[in-house]
Design an enzyme around this catalytic site. Structure first.
Site, PDB file in Angstrom:
ATOM      1  N   SER A  25       0.813  -1.228   0.000  1.00 37.95           N
ATOM      2  CA  SER A  25       0.000   0.000   0.000  1.00 37.95           C
ATOM      3  C   SER A  25       0.849   1.283   0.000  1.00 37.95           C
ATOM      4  CB  SER A  25      -0.969   0.002   1.185  1.00 37.95           C
ATOM      5  OG  SER A  25      -1.960  -0.966   0.969  1.00 37.95           O
ATOM      6  N   THR A  70      -5.887  -2.738   7.940  1.00 38.61           N
ATOM      7  CA  THR A  70      -5.798  -4.093   7.417  1.00 38.61           C
ATOM      8  C   THR A  70      -5.886  -5.109   8.554  1.00 38.61           C
ATOM      9  OG1 THR A  70      -4.610  -5.544   5.890  1.00 38.61           O
ATOM     10  CG2 THR A  70      -3.248  -4.166   7.312  1.00 38.61           C
ATOM     11  N   LYS A  74      -9.873  -4.925  10.826  1.00 49.16           N
ATOM     12  CA  LYS A  74     -10.946  -4.385   9.986  1.00 49.16           C
ATOM     13  C   LYS A  74     -12.277  -4.305  10.732  1.00 49.16           C
ATOM     14  CE  LYS A  74      -8.907  -5.575   5.553  1.00 49.16           C
ATOM     15  NZ  LYS A  74      -9.097  -6.125   4.210  1.00 49.16           N
ATOM     16  N   ASN A  95     -12.034  -0.950   5.816  1.00 53.50           N
ATOM     17  CA  ASN A  95     -10.606  -0.913   5.471  1.00 53.50           C
ATOM     18  C   ASN A  95     -10.105   0.489   5.133  1.00 53.50           C
ATOM     19  OD1 ASN A  95     -11.720  -0.601   2.890  1.00 53.50           O
ATOM     20  ND2 ASN A  95      -9.937  -1.550   1.950  1.00 53.50           N
ATOM     21  N   LYS A 163     -18.240 -22.525   8.961  1.00 53.43           N
ATOM     22  CA  LYS A 163     -17.871 -21.125   8.708  1.00 53.43           C
ATOM     23  C   LYS A 163     -18.560 -20.604   7.446  1.00 53.43           C
ATOM     24  CE  LYS A 163     -13.538 -19.716   9.329  1.00 53.43           C
ATOM     25  NZ  LYS A 163     -12.054 -19.881   9.338  1.00 53.43           N
ATOM     26  N   LEU A 253      -7.466 -14.428  -5.316  1.00 55.59           N
ATOM     27  CA  LEU A 253      -7.211 -13.150  -4.632  1.00 55.59           C
ATOM     28  C   LEU A 253      -5.801 -13.074  -4.069  1.00 55.59           C
ATOM     29  CD1 LEU A 253     -10.747 -12.448  -3.225  1.00 55.59           C
ATOM     30  CD2 LEU A 253      -9.721 -11.904  -5.425  1.00 55.59           C
TER      31      LEU A 253
HETATM   32  P1  ATR Z   1      -8.749 -14.228   5.365  1.00 55.26           P
HETATM   33  O1  ATR Z   1      -9.139 -13.069   6.211  1.00 55.26           O
HETATM   34  O2  ATR Z   1      -7.500 -13.997   4.560  1.00 55.26           O
HETATM   35  O3  ATR Z   1      -9.869 -14.759   4.543  1.00 55.26           O
HETATM   36  P2  ATR Z   1      -9.029 -16.337   7.319  1.00 55.26           P
HETATM   37  O4  ATR Z   1     -10.196 -15.697   7.931  1.00 55.26           O
HETATM   38  O5  ATR Z   1      -8.000 -16.965   8.195  1.00 55.26           O
HETATM   39  O6  ATR Z   1      -8.221 -15.331   6.404  1.00 55.26           O
HETATM   40  O7  ATR Z   1      -9.545 -17.430   6.240  1.00 55.26           O
HETATM   41  C1  ATR Z   1      -8.668 -18.227   5.553  1.00 55.26           C
HETATM   42  C2  ATR Z   1      -9.429 -19.130   4.599  1.00 55.26           C
HETATM   43  O8  ATR Z   1      -8.489 -20.050   4.029  1.00 55.26           O
HETATM   44  C3  ATR Z   1     -10.497 -19.990   5.267  1.00 55.26           C
HETATM   45  O9  ATR Z   1     -11.508 -20.254   4.335  1.00 55.26           O
HETATM   46  C4  ATR Z   1      -9.732 -21.267   5.599  1.00 55.26           C
HETATM   47  O10 ATR Z   1     -10.518 -22.416   5.719  1.00 55.26           O
HETATM   48  P3  ATR Z   1     -11.191 -22.777   7.149  1.00 55.26           P
HETATM   49  O11 ATR Z   1     -12.361 -21.861   7.305  1.00 55.26           O
HETATM   50  O12 ATR Z   1     -11.596 -24.198   7.018  1.00 55.26           O
HETATM   51  O13 ATR Z   1     -10.131 -22.544   8.173  1.00 55.26           O
HETATM   52  C5  ATR Z   1      -8.872 -21.388   4.360  1.00 55.26           C
HETATM   53  N1  ATR Z   1      -7.681 -22.192   4.605  1.00 55.26           N
HETATM   54  C6  ATR Z   1      -6.557 -21.826   5.244  1.00 55.26           C
HETATM   55  N2  ATR Z   1      -5.657 -22.828   5.247  1.00 55.26           N
HETATM   56  C7  ATR Z   1      -6.244 -23.871   4.587  1.00 55.26           C
HETATM   57  C8  ATR Z   1      -5.817 -25.186   4.214  1.00 55.26           C
HETATM   58  N3  ATR Z   1      -4.604 -25.640   4.536  1.00 55.26           N
HETATM   59  N4  ATR Z   1      -6.684 -25.953   3.515  1.00 55.26           N
HETATM   60  C9  ATR Z   1      -7.894 -25.505   3.167  1.00 55.26           C
HETATM   61  N5  ATR Z   1      -8.356 -24.267   3.479  1.00 55.26           N
HETATM   62  C10 ATR Z   1      -7.535 -23.458   4.171  1.00 55.26           C
END
Ligand code: ATR
Length: 312
Positions: A25, A70, A74, A95, A163, A253
């Site tokens: 940023s 960030t 947020k 944000n 979730k 993303l």
């Molecule tokens: P962000 O704010 O970047 O979205 P987050 O809230 O930690 O970060 O979410 C991360 C996402 O990546 C979630 O969908 C997570 O899945 P879970 O809800 O099951 O935790 C997913 N994720 C992270 N590591 C993963 C992995 N090794 N395999 C599958 N999904 C993963």
């Protein structure tokens, strides 16, 4: 692009988060300030959780024109603002803070940033079924954008189904189910069958359509998990090719690496794919527009994008 010379009139912009060391940023906003000849300095501030209110109040007291916020603040920043934009409030995440007479007003520019990024890339989501992979904070903004764009069908796939359900329920109760239908599944469920069911439903609702249910390339997929991010670049949350055969456009993303495993899998099955750099770019451009009450032309977006690509 020349650098900014700091003098007595330089105004402060900045980022609050933790960590912030690798944020792009500052480079993004320095490039915009330089293009417009604005006298700004944009700094990244690593803030401890118990000092967040002090940081917001302090920045206001110092005359900061605006701030970005960030991860992980947020949501946490919201109580310290004088006002919150309606859409940001619905999303439960802010944000961008814009200075007003009474304090900072909070906005969410991730949501329109993604929409504008997709437009910039020529990706048309109107009327398309969209599969969102992941159910974290990023997916929240993605879903807000999809509901605002009134897409007909959304499927959230996530490792932890609960979730995805919580997220889906929130949007269902905020927007209703008349325009957008939303479903969820975990990776262990037969999500291909669910996708084919959605395709069938869309064909039934649109009898004139020439597209057959199950025909390849109808779906837009938005990859919003952290899987595949550097250094774990040889992973993707989903790897079965039958899934990718359904995808016309894959939007990851993640922007580091520039081409993720997910993007490669989409391409292997004949789809187009993009990374998250443009979403990052346009959320920043939206923030800059809010701070200055201006519109940034697309040519500038292109210039700033080149700069970010060099940096990453
Ligand atoms: P962000 O704010 O970047 O979205 P987050 O809230 O930690 O970060 O979410 C991360 C996402 O990546 C979630 O969908 C997570 O899945 P879970 O809800 O099951 O935790 C997913 N994720 C992270 N590591 C993963 C992995 N090794 N395999 C599958 N999904 C993963």
């Amino acid at each position: 692009m020349g650098g900014i010379v700091i003098d007595g009139k330089t105004k402060l912009l900045g980022l609050l988060g933790n960590p912030v060391e690798h944020s792009v940023s500052p480079a993004l906003h320095a490039a915009l300030a330089s293009l417009r000849n604005d006298n700004y300095a944009y700094l990244a501030f690593k803030v401890e959780e118990d000092r967040l209110k002090a940081a917001v109040d302090g920045a206001y007291a110092l005359g900061a024109k605006g701030l970005n916020v960030t991860v992980p603040y947020k949501k946490a920043v919201m109580p310290y603002l004088c006002e919150i934009d309606e859409k940001a409030s619905l999303l439960g995440a802010v944000n961008t803070l814009v200075r007003t007479e009474h304090g900072f007003k909070g906005y969410n520019t991730d949501m329109p940033g993604l929409y504008r990024a997709m437009k910039y890339d020529g990706v048309e989501i109107t009327g398309r079924p969209v599969v969102v992979i992941g159910a974290g904070g990023v997916s929240n903004a993605v879903l807000g954008m999809l509901y605002e764009a009134r897409v007909p069908q959304i499927l959230i796939l996530n490792r932890t189904k609960e979730k995805a359900d919580v997220l889906a329920e929130r949007f269902k109760s905020a927007y209703g189910s008349d325009v957008t239908k939303i479903r969820t599944a975990s990776y262990d469920e037969d999500y291909l069958k669910i996708m084919t069911g959605i395709e069938q439903e869309m064909t039934d609702h649109n009898p004139g359509s020439t597209e057959e249910p199950g025909s390849p390339g109808r779906w837009i997929a938005i990859q919003a998990t952290s899987v595949g991010m550097s250094p774990g670049t040889d992973a993707a949350a989903i790897d079965q090719s039958a899934f990718y055969q359904k995808i016309e456009v894959g939007y990851d993303l993640i922007f580091n690496p520039a081409e993720t495993k997910f993007m490669k899998l989409v391409k292997q099955e004949g789809g187009r794919s993009y990374n998250g750099l443009r979403m990052l770019l346009f959320q920043g451009i939206y923030a800059y527009e809010l701070w200055n009450d201006i519109s940034v032309p697309d040519e500038w977006a292109g210039e700033v994008l080149n700069k970010l690509e060099e940096l990453i």
